[in-house]
Design an enzyme around this catalytic site. Structure first.
Site, short mmCIF file in Angstrom:
data_model
loop_
_atom_site.label_atom_id
_atom_site.label_comp_id
_atom_site.label_asym_id
_atom_site.label_seq_id
_atom_site.Cartn_x
_atom_site.Cartn_y
_atom_site.Cartn_z
N ASP A 61 0.86 -1.02 -0.07
CA ASP A 61 0.05 -0.04 0.01
C ASP A 61 0.91 1.25 0.05
OD1 ASP A 61 -2.22 1.51 -0.11
OD2 ASP A 61 -2.62 1.33 2.23
N ASN A 106 -10.41 -2.19 -6.89
CA ASN A 106 -9.67 -1.35 -7.70
C ASN A 106 -10.01 -0.94 -9.12
OD1 ASN A 106 -6.32 -2.78 -6.35
ND2 ASN A 106 -7.54 -1.20 -5.59
#
Length: 247
Positions: free
Chosen positions: A18, A66
């Site tokens: 991340d 996503n």
């Protein structure tokens, strides 16, 4: 340098990679630049994991959520996937790494699906570390698909309802045949699992680190393993010392 005791090395490490976009934003660069730099961290960690004898390394590469990102960013990520298969697969073969992809494949375009299959088939005979790529992956979707598969077997008369057990669900997850992760690492300072390996993480140790993924290299990885080595994993039982005191 590290004081890591190799006897404490986990069998399975999973990582939520991340912070690529925020890392790039801090430098006045587009998010795609952060994703490209994040690939360098991926290379470093894969090599370190293999050198240490970790048997399974699972990387959260692209979540089912996503798809909500801008089309330009998604295209850039797919471009990196193509680069990975075309450029890095040879190194993975030479390092005896086997690639396994988890996640929903039914809604993927043929060109993306072909790349994933190429990565798996091109390393299928390797016997070293298994590099698990979570692509188009979401844990809730995975669990839904597993339970649905069980229910279809029940409705077809192939299984009784009593056969729906935790073990039966695990056997129908994308990770079937793999041990659950001993350690899950998340970079960027966020402290949540974000729909990643929710079933498998029941007894995983969690380590959250402040570094964005492009800044996370071999030494950061070793430091996370050192933190893991200090944990006392009881799996719902008592630690040996506590058992004596409370007896």
């Amino acid at each position: 340098m590290t004081n890591l005791d190799l006897s404490t090395i986990p069998e399975h490490v999973a990582i939520i990679m991340d912070g690529n976009g925020r890392w790039a934003n801090q430098r006045g660069m587009p998010r795609a630049y952060g994703h490209r730099q994040g690939m360098e961290s991926l290379h470093a960690v894969v090599r370190a994991a293999g050198d240490l004898g970790i048997r399974y390394l699972t990387l959260f590469a692209f979540s089912s959520e996503n798809w909500r990102r801008p089309e330009t960013e998604i295209s850039g990520l797919f471009g990196l996937l193509k680069t990975f298969v075309q450029r890095d697969l040879a190194e993975l073969r030479s390092r005896n790494v086997r690639v396994r992809v988890i996640g929903e494949r039914g809604n993927l375009k043929n060109d993306i699906l072909k790349l994933l299959i190429e990565a798996e088939e091109g390393t299928a005979t390797n016997t070293g570390m298994t590099l698990v790529i979570a692509f188009n992956y979401g844990a809730r979707d995975e669990m839904t698909r597993a339970v649905s598969a069980l229910m279809r077997d029940v409705q077809a008369g192939l299984l009784p309802m009593s056969a729906i057990t935790p073990e039966a669900i695990s056997a129908r997850l994308d990770t079937a045949g793999m041990p659950d992760p001993d350690l899950i690492i998340r970079t960027s300072g966020e402290e949540r699992l974000s729909n990643f390996l929710l079933w498998q993480a029941a007894y995983s140790e969690l380590v959250f680190v402040p570094e964005y993924w492009p800044d996370f290299g071999r030494e950061n990885f070793l430091a996370a393993l050192e933190r893991y080595a200090t944990r006392n994993r009881r799996f719902g039982g008592l630690a040996p010392a506590a058992a004596v005191v409370g007896s």
